[in-house]
Design a protein around this motif. Structure first.
Motif, mmCIF file in Angstrom:
data_model
loop_
_atom_site.group_PDB
_atom_site.id
_atom_site.type_symbol
_atom_site.label_atom_id
_atom_site.label_comp_id
_atom_site.label_asym_id
_atom_site.label_seq_id
_atom_site.Cartn_x
_atom_site.Cartn_y
_atom_site.Cartn_z
ATOM 1 N N LEU A 159 -66.715 -12.514 47.510
ATOM 2 C CA LEU A 159 -68.066 -12.729 48.023
ATOM 3 C C LEU A 159 -69.123 -12.749 46.935
ATOM 4 O O LEU A 159 -70.134 -13.439 47.053
ATOM 5 C CB LEU A 159 -68.413 -11.637 49.038
ATOM 6 C CG LEU A 159 -67.969 -11.869 50.485
ATOM 7 C CD1 LEU A 159 -68.305 -10.651 51.328
ATOM 8 C CD2 LEU A 159 -68.629 -13.103 51.057
ATOM 9 N N SER A 160 -68.925 -11.995 45.875
ATOM 10 C CA SER A 160 -69.931 -11.932 44.812
ATOM 11 C C SER A 160 -70.192 -13.295 44.190
ATOM 12 O O SER A 160 -71.269 -13.551 43.661
ATOM 13 C CB SER A 160 -69.497 -10.945 43.728
ATOM 14 O OG SER A 160 -68.302 -11.385 43.091
ATOM 15 N N ALA A 208 -77.693 -11.043 50.170
ATOM 16 C CA ALA A 208 -77.538 -9.741 50.807
ATOM 17 C C ALA A 208 -76.525 -8.883 50.061
ATOM 18 O O ALA A 208 -75.683 -9.388 49.314
ATOM 19 C CB ALA A 208 -77.108 -9.921 52.261
ATOM 20 N N ASP A 209 -76.622 -7.593 50.281
ATOM 21 C CA ASP A 209 -75.663 -6.662 49.695
ATOM 22 C C ASP A 209 -74.254 -7.051 50.122
ATOM 23 O O ASP A 209 -74.005 -7.392 51.277
ATOM 24 C CB ASP A 209 -75.990 -5.247 50.178
ATOM 25 C CG ASP A 209 -74.994 -4.228 49.671
ATOM 26 O OD1 ASP A 209 -75.084 -3.848 48.499
ATOM 27 O OD2 ASP A 209 -74.118 -3.820 50.462
ATOM 28 N N GLU A 210 -73.316 -7.009 49.182
ATOM 29 C CA GLU A 210 -71.942 -7.434 49.476
ATOM 30 C C GLU A 210 -71.322 -6.594 50.595
ATOM 31 O O GLU A 210 -70.555 -7.109 51.411
ATOM 32 C CB GLU A 210 -71.092 -7.341 48.211
ATOM 33 C CG GLU A 210 -69.728 -8.002 48.340
ATOM 34 C CD GLU A 210 -68.996 -8.065 47.015
ATOM 35 O OE1 GLU A 210 -67.744 -8.096 47.043
ATOM 36 O OE2 GLU A 210 -69.663 -8.090 45.963
ATOM 37 N N GLY A 211 -71.666 -5.332 50.651
ATOM 38 C CA GLY A 211 -71.144 -4.478 51.713
ATOM 39 C C GLY A 211 -71.616 -4.913 53.081
ATOM 40 O O GLY A 211 -70.841 -4.906 54.051
ATOM 41 N N PRO A 262 -72.523 -18.082 49.232
ATOM 42 C CA PRO A 262 -73.189 -19.245 49.837
ATOM 43 C C PRO A 262 -72.193 -20.214 50.473
ATOM 44 O O PRO A 262 -72.444 -20.755 51.557
ATOM 45 C CB PRO A 262 -73.917 -19.894 48.651
ATOM 46 C CG PRO A 262 -74.073 -18.807 47.649
ATOM 47 C CD PRO A 262 -72.850 -17.957 47.794
ATOM 48 N N MET A 263 -71.068 -20.424 49.807
ATOM 49 C CA MET A 263 -70.066 -21.354 50.303
ATOM 50 C C MET A 263 -69.467 -20.865 51.623
ATOM 51 O O MET A 263 -69.283 -21.626 52.573
ATOM 52 C CB MET A 263 -68.973 -21.522 49.249
ATOM 53 C CG MET A 263 -68.088 -22.736 49.436
ATOM 54 S SD MET A 263 -66.804 -22.747 48.171
ATOM 55 C CE MET A 263 -67.751 -22.527 46.681
ATOM 56 N N ILE A 264 -69.168 -19.575 51.693
ATOM 57 C CA ILE A 264 -68.557 -19.007 52.897
ATOM 58 C C ILE A 264 -69.562 -18.980 54.038
ATOM 59 O O ILE A 264 -69.229 -19.278 55.188
ATOM 60 C CB ILE A 264 -68.030 -17.595 52.593
ATOM 61 C CG1 ILE A 264 -66.918 -17.681 51.553
ATOM 62 C CG2 ILE A 264 -67.513 -16.914 53.856
ATOM 63 C CD1 ILE A 264 -66.545 -16.351 50.928
ATOM 64 N N LEU A 265 -70.818 -18.644 53.728
ATOM 65 C CA LEU A 265 -71.847 -18.580 54.769
ATOM 66 C C LEU A 265 -72.134 -19.940 55.383
ATOM 67 O O LEU A 265 -72.615 -20.022 56.520
ATOM 68 C CB LEU A 265 -73.133 -17.979 54.195
ATOM 69 C CG LEU A 265 -73.081 -16.479 53.906
ATOM 70 C CD1 LEU A 265 -74.322 -16.038 53.136
ATOM 71 C CD2 LEU A 265 -72.960 -15.687 55.197
ATOM 72 N N GLU A 304 -57.954 -8.930 53.766
ATOM 73 C CA GLU A 304 -57.322 -9.395 52.523
ATOM 74 C C GLU A 304 -57.863 -10.765 52.127
ATOM 75 O O GLU A 304 -58.088 -11.048 50.947
ATOM 76 C CB GLU A 304 -55.805 -9.449 52.698
ATOM 77 C CG GLU A 304 -55.127 -8.093 52.793
ATOM 78 C CD GLU A 304 -55.304 -7.278 51.533
ATOM 79 O OE1 GLU A 304 -55.328 -7.877 50.436
ATOM 80 O OE2 GLU A 304 -55.432 -6.041 51.630
ATOM 81 N N ILE A 305 -58.072 -11.620 53.133
ATOM 82 C CA ILE A 305 -58.643 -12.941 52.849
ATOM 83 C C ILE A 305 -60.011 -12.782 52.201
ATOM 84 O O ILE A 305 -60.347 -13.456 51.225
ATOM 85 C CB ILE A 305 -58.767 -13.769 54.147
ATOM 86 C CG1 ILE A 305 -57.384 -14.119 54.698
ATOM 87 C CG2 ILE A 305 -59.561 -15.057 53.898
ATOM 88 C CD1 ILE A 305 -57.407 -14.687 56.086
ATOM 89 N N LEU A 306 -60.808 -11.852 52.749
ATOM 90 C CA LEU A 306 -62.157 -11.642 52.232
ATOM 91 C C LEU A 306 -62.123 -11.152 50.787
ATOM 92 O O LEU A 306 -62.966 -11.524 49.969
ATOM 93 C CB LEU A 306 -62.885 -10.637 53.123
ATOM 94 C CG LEU A 306 -64.418 -10.648 53.079
ATOM 95 C CD1 LEU A 306 -64.972 -12.051 53.255
ATOM 96 C CD2 LEU A 306 -64.972 -9.724 54.156
ATOM 97 N N LYS A 307 -61.160 -10.314 50.456
ATOM 98 C CA LYS A 307 -61.018 -9.857 49.078
ATOM 99 C C LYS A 307 -60.741 -11.031 48.146
ATOM 100 O O LYS A 307 -61.273 -11.130 47.042
ATOM 101 C CB LYS A 307 -59.898 -8.832 48.972
ATOM 102 C CG LYS A 307 -60.198 -7.488 49.609
ATOM 103 C CD LYS A 307 -59.001 -6.550 49.458
ATOM 104 C CE LYS A 307 -59.267 -5.208 50.125
ATOM 105 N NZ LYS A 307 -58.081 -4.322 50.036
#
Length: 305
Positions: free
Chosen positions: A68-69, A278-281, A73-76, A61-64
């Motif tokens: 990511l789209s 990278a692909d979001e999946g 970059p910020m999360i990585l 849920e956090i990831l949603k």
């Protein structure tokens, strides 16, 4: 009241300072109404937290919410360099090639210069084509390449039969010092085969470029491995006026392993942008399987006062 997303600027603030409460974040986003956030103005001021706290205690849920789209970059940046490289290893070469644009032209050319020669040959052929590449060669370079032990005199003599007869007669005349205009190509072949290679190479220096270039193209088509003998001086000349767009277009010849090795030379600030493509999946799967603790920690930071 449900949460739809977290704005990038607010996520960045929470990641950097970890001092902004979740309630404050939602107030800044304009999602929650004032009465929902201020218990003094509402009898059910805790409803907002009750409805949404669970979503920041579940990694998926956090990831949603993190979107990511937009925020990859910020999360990585919360991960380590080896994590980025593992993601990149799973990305298709076509996507990785886009990362080469983060180099300056000068830096990328320096890295290309250090690649194995067979890779550089493929790159140059892709950029110029064989005909144009040969046209860039001067006589000393061509003679240098013909000296290869992979081209013994017997084979060189057969290749020389591709010369126009007038140039072949000129060559034989320079070598023998005799007038041999009456000889046919078939008659000259065994004569050439018996000559020393050094003599023949010296004689070739008297031929014009318009004769040598077609000859060299023929030889390289028959024996492309001879291109591996290109000198450093010629490589420097060939790369001198190559533009960045030309270099990037030709980089499709690089194997994926080479592309990864090149990208490893990027600084962290630029390297993180590559797995972000990278692909979001793929990113979702990796973050959930390898870094759920990081996601939960980020959720906790967003909740913390």
């Amino acid at each position: 009241m449900k949460i739809d997303a977290i704005l990038a600027e607010n996520l960045l603030a929470a990641m950097a300072a970890k001092q902004v409460s979740y309630i404050d974040l939602k107030k800044l986003n304009g999602v929650a109404l004032e009465k929902d956030l201020d218990p003094a103005k509402s009898t059910d001021g805790t409803r907002f937290l009750k409805e949404n706290n669970w979503r920041l205690q579940d990694a998926r849920e956090i990831l949603k919410l993190l979107d990511l789209s937009k925020n990859a970059p910020m999360i990585l940046k919360l991960l380590r360099r080896p994590d980025w490289l593992r993601i990149m290893a799973q990305m298709p070469k076509e996507t990785l090639l886009r990362g080469l644009r983060f180099f300056s032209r000068e830096k990328l050319l320096r890295l290309v210069w250090m690649l194995p020669m067979h890779i550089q040959v493929k790159l140059l052929l892709k950029m110029f084509g064989l005909k144009h590449l040969v046209e860039k060669m001067r006589m000393p370079e061509m003679i240098h390449m013909l000296k290869s032990h992979q081209l013994p005199m017997g084979l060189l003599a057969k290749r020389l039969m591709q010369l126009d007869k007038k140039f072949l007669l000129l060559l034989m005349g320079k070598i023998t010092g005799q007038k041999i205009e009456h000889l046919s190509k078939r008659e000259m072949l065994p004569m050439l085969q018996r000559m020393k290679k050094g003599q023949v190479l010296e004689g070739l220096k008297f031929l014009p470029y318009k004769a040598m270039h077609p000859l060299m193209i023929h030889i390289f088509k028959k024996q492309p491995e001879l291109l591996m003998r290109m000198s450093d001086a010629f490589l420097a000349h060939a790369y001198q006026r190559v533009t960045m767009p030309e270099l990037l277009r030709a980089s499709v010849v690089f194997p994926k392993g080479i592309v990864l090795k090149l990208l490893e030379q990027l600084s962290d600030d630029f390297l993180v942008m590559v797995p972000a493509m990278a692909d979001e999946g793929l990113l979702t799967e990796m973050l959930l399987s390898e870094h759920p603790d990081m996601l939960l920690s980020l959720g906790a930071a967003l909740l913390a006062a």
